[in-house]
Design a protein around this motif. Sequence first.
Motif, short mmCIF file in Angstrom:
data_model
loop_
_atom_site.label_atom_id
_atom_site.label_comp_id
_atom_site.label_asym_id
_atom_site.label_seq_id
_atom_site.Cartn_x
_atom_site.Cartn_y
_atom_site.Cartn_z
N GLU A 97 3.16 2.01 -2.17
CA GLU A 97 3.65 2.27 -3.52
C GLU A 97 3.20 3.66 -3.96
N PRO A 98 4.08 4.44 -4.60
CA PRO A 98 3.67 5.78 -5.07
C PRO A 98 2.73 5.65 -6.27
N ASN A 99 1.86 6.60 -6.38
CA ASN A 99 0.95 6.66 -7.53
C ASN A 99 1.52 7.65 -8.55
N THR A 130 0.81 -1.21 0.00
CA THR A 130 0.00 0.00 0.00
C THR A 130 0.85 1.27 0.00
N ASN A 170 0.39 9.54 -12.14
CA ASN A 170 -0.66 9.82 -13.13
C ASN A 170 -0.10 10.75 -14.19
#
Length: 117
Positions: free
Chosen positions: A5-7, A3, A9
């Motif tokens: 982990e970087p997001n 959980t 976009n």
Amino acid sequence: MATDEPNVNFGNVSHSTFAVGSHAQAVSHHGTAPQRDEAAEELLKAVRELRADLARVRGTDQTAALDAALADTEDEITRTGQAAPTRRERLRELLADSQALLTVLASAGAVAGLVGL
């Protein structure tokens, strides 16, 4: 899956250059110089020579106006690959008003010939 982990976009990336990762490299070929034809190259060279010669003469309002128009012409050719007819007409007008300068500076005569004076 962890959980923490970087997001990441990505939005719209058109006309963009980017690289991701510790060893990534990005090379951009956007904004390449426009192609100039032989006439534009010749005019650009003559404009640059005349600007250099103008720097060697005693400045007047007339030479300052001519230098500004030459700078605009140089910029336009560099950006677009050509000098618009209105730009050439402006140079013709300024050079016609500078007949004494035309007789002193050979570079002024070269530009005058290239813009149709």
